[in-house]
Design a protein around this motif. Structure first.
Motif, PDB file in Angstrom:
ATOM      1  N   LEU A   1     145.310 133.341  19.508  1.00  2.73           N
ATOM      2  CA  LEU A   1     144.952 134.332  18.664  1.00  2.73           C
ATOM      3  C   LEU A   1     145.019 135.599  19.574  1.00  2.73           C
ATOM      4  O   LEU A   1     144.459 135.505  20.625  1.00  2.73           O
ATOM      5  CB  LEU A   1     143.570 134.173  18.044  1.00  2.73           C
ATOM      6  CG  LEU A   1     143.360 132.934  17.011  1.00  2.73           C
ATOM      7  CD1 LEU A   1     141.909 132.957  16.658  1.00  2.73           C
ATOM      8  CD2 LEU A   1     144.313 133.507  15.769  1.00  2.73           C
TER       9      LEU A   1
ATOM     10  N   THR B   1     140.288 138.044  19.433  1.00  2.00           N
ATOM     11  CA  THR B   1     139.299 136.921  19.100  1.00  2.00           C
ATOM     12  C   THR B   1     137.798 137.332  18.842  1.00  2.00           C
ATOM     13  O   THR B   1     137.034 136.539  18.605  1.00  2.00           O
ATOM     14  CB  THR B   1     139.356 135.798  20.494  1.00  2.00           C
ATOM     15  OG1 THR B   1     138.947 136.522  21.657  1.00  2.00           O
ATOM     16  CG2 THR B   1     140.715 135.094  20.428  1.00  2.00           C
TER      17      THR B   1
ATOM     18  N   ILE C   1     143.571 127.971  11.015  1.00  3.68           N
ATOM     19  CA  ILE C   1     142.813 129.471  11.273  1.00  3.68           C
ATOM     20  C   ILE C   1     141.898 129.778  10.334  1.00  3.68           C
ATOM     21  O   ILE C   1     141.900 129.701   9.272  1.00  3.68           O
ATOM     22  CB  ILE C   1     144.014 130.372  11.180  1.00  3.68           C
ATOM     23  CG1 ILE C   1     145.345 130.100  12.039  1.00  3.68           C
ATOM     24  CG2 ILE C   1     143.596 131.905  11.485  1.00  3.68           C
ATOM     25  CD1 ILE C   1     146.446 130.803  11.764  1.00  3.68           C
TER      26      ILE C   1
ATOM     27  N   PHE D   1     138.713 135.955  13.556  1.00  5.76           N
ATOM     28  CA  PHE D   1     139.442 134.900  13.253  1.00  5.76           C
ATOM     29  C   PHE D   1     139.134 133.751  14.842  1.00  5.76           C
ATOM     30  O   PHE D   1     139.032 134.186  15.760  1.00  5.76           O
ATOM     31  CB  PHE D   1     141.053 135.319  13.308  1.00  5.76           C
ATOM     32  CG  PHE D   1     141.372 135.644  12.166  1.00  5.76           C
ATOM     33  CD1 PHE D   1     141.763 135.267  10.976  1.00  5.76           C
ATOM     34  CD2 PHE D   1     141.471 137.305  11.984  1.00  5.76           C
ATOM     35  CE1 PHE D   1     141.903 135.625   9.719  1.00  5.76           C
ATOM     36  CE2 PHE D   1     141.876 137.761  10.926  1.00  5.76           C
ATOM     37  CZ  PHE D   1     142.295 137.281   9.680  1.00  5.76           C
ATOM     38  N   THR D   2     139.054 132.637  14.230  1.00  3.39           N
ATOM     39  CA  THR D   2     139.036 131.686  15.427  1.00  3.39           C
ATOM     40  C   THR D   2     139.957 130.436  15.176  1.00  3.39           C
ATOM     41  O   THR D   2     140.362 130.339  13.880  1.00  3.39           O
ATOM     42  CB  THR D   2     137.542 131.079  15.648  1.00  3.39           C
ATOM     43  OG1 THR D   2     137.238 130.435  14.214  1.00  3.39           O
ATOM     44  CG2 THR D   2     136.642 132.422  15.945  1.00  3.39           C
TER      45      THR D   2
ATOM     46  N   HIS E   1     146.936 139.586  14.159  1.00  4.15           N
ATOM     47  CA  HIS E   1     146.149 138.468  15.121  1.00  4.15           C
ATOM     48  C   HIS E   1     146.484 137.349  15.495  1.00  4.15           C
ATOM     49  O   HIS E   1     145.975 136.478  16.487  1.00  4.15           O
ATOM     50  CB  HIS E   1     144.575 138.242  14.309  1.00  4.15           C
ATOM     51  CG  HIS E   1     143.872 139.389  13.854  1.00  4.15           C
ATOM     52  ND1 HIS E   1     144.236 140.465  12.889  1.00  4.15           N
ATOM     53  CD2 HIS E   1     142.724 139.862  14.445  1.00  4.15           C
ATOM     54  CE1 HIS E   1     143.327 141.374  13.010  1.00  4.15           C
ATOM     55  NE2 HIS E   1     142.393 140.928  13.705  1.00  4.15           N
ATOM     56  N   ILE E   2     147.676 136.824  14.982  1.00  5.89           N
ATOM     57  CA  ILE E   2     148.175 135.513  15.063  1.00  5.89           C
ATOM     58  C   ILE E   2     149.581 135.490  15.927  1.00  5.89           C
ATOM     59  O   ILE E   2     150.494 136.313  15.497  1.00  5.89           O
ATOM     60  CB  ILE E   2     148.271 134.868  13.684  1.00  5.89           C
ATOM     61  CG1 ILE E   2     147.080 134.645  13.002  1.00  5.89           C
ATOM     62  CG2 ILE E   2     148.896 133.340  13.977  1.00  5.89           C
ATOM     63  CD1 ILE E   2     147.299 134.407  11.640  1.00  5.89           C
TER      64      ILE E   2
END
Length: 197
Positions: free
Chosen positions: A125, A128, A181, A108-109, A155-156
């Protein structure tokens, strides 16, 4: 008879007052405007002669921002559904790929490193780096990996903001459209882009 009539009237007052704590009326004719942010995405890509293709289906996942439980205006992330990642081996791929897929990761970025509201990050995040995918082979020869909404939400981190006016709500909603995202699935091999002439 007058006492009975008064008693009935008192019972009705208690019932109406007890059932409906407050009465809500419309104050004006203005219906609240609604704006929805939706990212644009390219369709999938495939290299001729590669081991196969990825398909990342995010249609089943919803990420919404609701008031935090116990509050009326504090932002809170609500995730529901799932992301389904599929690897389809090429018909001419080596047997080892058809039997076990290719080693793959997801990551995820953020699409916008400067995604800010009131000077603070809208989203941060937690993880990362890349994460290994454990494929599950399907009867049709494809391989699937499912990311549940709860796994995505881990993740968030959504920064809490108090949107206690409609003007703040509108400003925040505009900022939400300035970022996204991003989920990237990779086999770890990057082919350099061919420069344009």
């Amino acid at each position: 008879m007058k006492k009975l009539g008064l008693l009935i009237a008192m019972i009705l007052c208690v019932t109406i007052g007890g059932v409906y704590a407050t009465w809500t009326y419309t104050q004006n004719t203005d219906v609240a405007d609604e704006s929805v942010n939706k990212s644009l995405n390219l369709t999938g890509v495939e290299y001729v002669g590669s081991y196969g293709t990825y398909d990342v289906n995010v249609d089943g996942l919803t990420l919404k921002i609701d008031p935090k439980p116990g509050t009326t205006h504090t932002t809170s992330l609500v995730a529901d559904g799932e992301i389904v990642i599929t690897f389809t081996p090429n018909s001419v791929a080596p047997q080892a790929v058809k039997d076990g897929a290719v080693a793959s990761t997801y990551q995820f970025t953020l699409s916008n490193a400067n995604w800010l509201y009131e000077g603070k990050n809208v989203v941060e995040l937690k993880h990362t780096g890349t994460h290994d995918i454990t494929w599950t082979k399907q009867g049709d020869g494809t391989f699937v990996y499912v990311l549940s909404a709860s796994a995505v939400a881990e993740h968030i981190t959504l920064t809490e903001f108090n949107l206690d006016t409609k003007a703040k709500y509108d400003a925040y909603n505009t900022i939400l459209g300035a970022g996204a995202i991003r989920l990237t699935v990779s086999d770890g091999i990057t082919t350099p882009a061919t420069p344009q002439a």
